[in-house]
Design a protein around this motif. Structure first.
Motif, mmCIF file in Angstrom:
data_model
loop_
_atom_site.group_PDB
_atom_site.id
_atom_site.type_symbol
_atom_site.label_atom_id
_atom_site.label_comp_id
_atom_site.label_asym_id
_atom_site.label_seq_id
_atom_site.Cartn_x
_atom_site.Cartn_y
_atom_site.Cartn_z
ATOM 1 N N ASN A 204 1.026 -0.549 -0.360
ATOM 2 C CA ASN A 204 -0.056 -0.264 -0.120
ATOM 3 C C ASN A 204 0.839 1.669 -0.300
ATOM 4 O O ASN A 204 0.080 2.039 0.063
ATOM 5 N N ASP A 205 1.856 0.793 0.238
ATOM 6 C CA ASP A 205 3.096 1.894 0.247
ATOM 7 C C ASP A 205 2.900 2.522 -1.024
ATOM 8 O O ASP A 205 3.096 2.176 -2.366
ATOM 9 N N LEU A 206 2.368 3.739 -1.303
ATOM 10 C CA LEU A 206 2.363 4.372 -3.709
ATOM 11 C C LEU A 206 3.983 4.540 -3.337
ATOM 12 O O LEU A 206 3.877 4.811 -5.034
ATOM 13 N N ASN A 207 4.612 5.276 -3.072
ATOM 14 C CA ASN A 207 6.135 4.920 -3.681
ATOM 15 C C ASN A 207 6.418 3.807 -3.758
ATOM 16 O O ASN A 207 7.250 3.901 -5.388
ATOM 17 N N LYS A 208 6.412 3.232 -3.244
ATOM 18 C CA LYS A 208 7.304 1.794 -3.635
ATOM 19 C C LYS A 208 5.882 1.204 -5.302
ATOM 20 O O LYS A 208 6.905 0.828 -5.926
ATOM 21 N N LEU A 209 4.760 1.731 -4.520
ATOM 22 C CA LEU A 209 3.856 0.872 -6.151
ATOM 23 C C LEU A 209 4.500 1.752 -6.965
ATOM 24 O O LEU A 209 3.855 1.118 -8.247
ATOM 25 N N LEU A 210 4.131 3.156 -7.256
ATOM 26 C CA LEU A 210 4.736 4.009 -7.441
ATOM 27 C C LEU A 210 6.356 3.192 -9.168
ATOM 28 O O LEU A 210 5.861 3.421 -10.351
ATOM 29 N N TRP A 211 7.164 2.732 -8.107
ATOM 30 C CA TRP A 211 8.453 2.397 -9.271
ATOM 31 C C TRP A 211 8.390 0.468 -9.960
ATOM 32 O O TRP A 211 8.495 0.625 -10.574
ATOM 33 N N GLU A 212 6.633 0.286 -9.543
ATOM 34 C CA GLU A 212 6.483 -1.032 -9.779
ATOM 35 C C GLU A 212 6.183 -0.468 -11.764
ATOM 36 O O GLU A 212 5.495 -1.499 -12.813
ATOM 37 N N LEU A 213 5.412 0.322 -11.931
ATOM 38 C CA LEU A 213 4.778 1.353 -13.322
ATOM 39 C C LEU A 213 5.731 0.904 -13.563
ATOM 40 O O LEU A 213 7.189 1.743 -14.060
ATOM 41 N N PRO A 214 5.669 1.120 -14.944
ATOM 42 C CA PRO A 214 6.029 0.599 -16.715
ATOM 43 C C PRO A 214 6.820 2.391 -16.809
ATOM 44 O O PRO A 214 6.440 3.078 -16.053
ATOM 45 N N ASP A 215 8.069 3.133 -16.991
ATOM 46 C CA ASP A 215 8.831 4.170 -16.806
ATOM 47 C C ASP A 215 7.623 4.768 -17.709
ATOM 48 O O ASP A 215 7.369 6.221 -17.560
ATOM 49 N N ASP A 216 7.333 4.736 -18.595
ATOM 50 C CA ASP A 216 6.245 5.376 -19.496
ATOM 51 C C ASP A 216 5.065 6.047 -18.995
ATOM 52 O O ASP A 216 4.194 7.264 -19.193
ATOM 53 N N GLN A 217 4.140 4.923 -18.171
ATOM 54 C CA GLN A 217 3.587 5.787 -17.188
ATOM 55 C C GLN A 217 3.872 6.142 -16.230
ATOM 56 O O GLN A 217 2.705 6.981 -16.200
ATOM 57 N N ARG A 218 4.366 5.770 -15.189
ATOM 58 C CA ARG A 218 4.954 6.346 -14.452
ATOM 59 C C ARG A 218 5.076 8.225 -14.532
ATOM 60 O O ARG A 218 4.696 8.830 -13.938
#
Length: 150
Positions: free
Chosen positions: A89-103
């Motif tokens: 649930n930590d948003l920061n960690k979840l964001l880094w799971e996204l592909p670069d272009d989507q993030r």
């Protein structure tokens, strides 16, 4: 400046490197100010310069690593990201799971509050592509969150 610094910190995940990135971006903005046109959004133009410089550095660093690995007995081993994070649930960690272009699209539209058109100009794609990337990013984050809750 604060928005540029926030975007740079997001891209680099390192405060010092982000400050250097912003400084170089500002120097480049001033150096190319004669290329700026009045009907262009200054914020989007500055973000584009910062983003392009970041990717230029990344390409240069990657090439340097390739050259260095040729001279070493063993090639450089990249860190494995196979571990699942305990705190899904930590948003920061979840964001880094996204592909670069989507993030990147999500950060420009969500965190930086740029319009889809401004974000599209920064990324060099159409507004529809940015909308699609943001939509996929949001859906992916929801699925990761739900997966962690279940």
């Amino acid at each position: 400046m604060p928005e540029l610094r926030a975007f740079a910190r997001f891209l680099t995940k390192d405060r010092t490197r982000a400050d250097d990135l912003v400084q170089e971006a500002v120097v480049r903005v001033f150096a190319s100010r004669d290329q700026f046109s009045a009907e262009t959004n200054l914020k989007a133009w500055s973000f584009t310069i910062l983003r392009n410089f970041f990717y230029e550095q990344a390409r240069r660093c990657k090439r340097e690593q390739e050259i260095l690995s040729e001279y070493q007995e063993q090639p450089l081993v990249s860190a494995s990201s196979g571990e699942k994070h305990d705190e899904v649930n930590d948003l920061n960690k979840l964001l880094w799971e996204l592909p670069d272009d989507q993030r990147e699209a999500l950060m420009l539209v969500g965190a930086q509050e740029l319009s889809y058109e401004e974000a599209a100009a920064i990324c060099g794609v159409s507004a529809g592509t940015i909308k699609s990337r943001v939509s996929r990013a949001r859906a992916f984050l929801v699925s990761l969150r739900d997966e962690g809750a279940g």
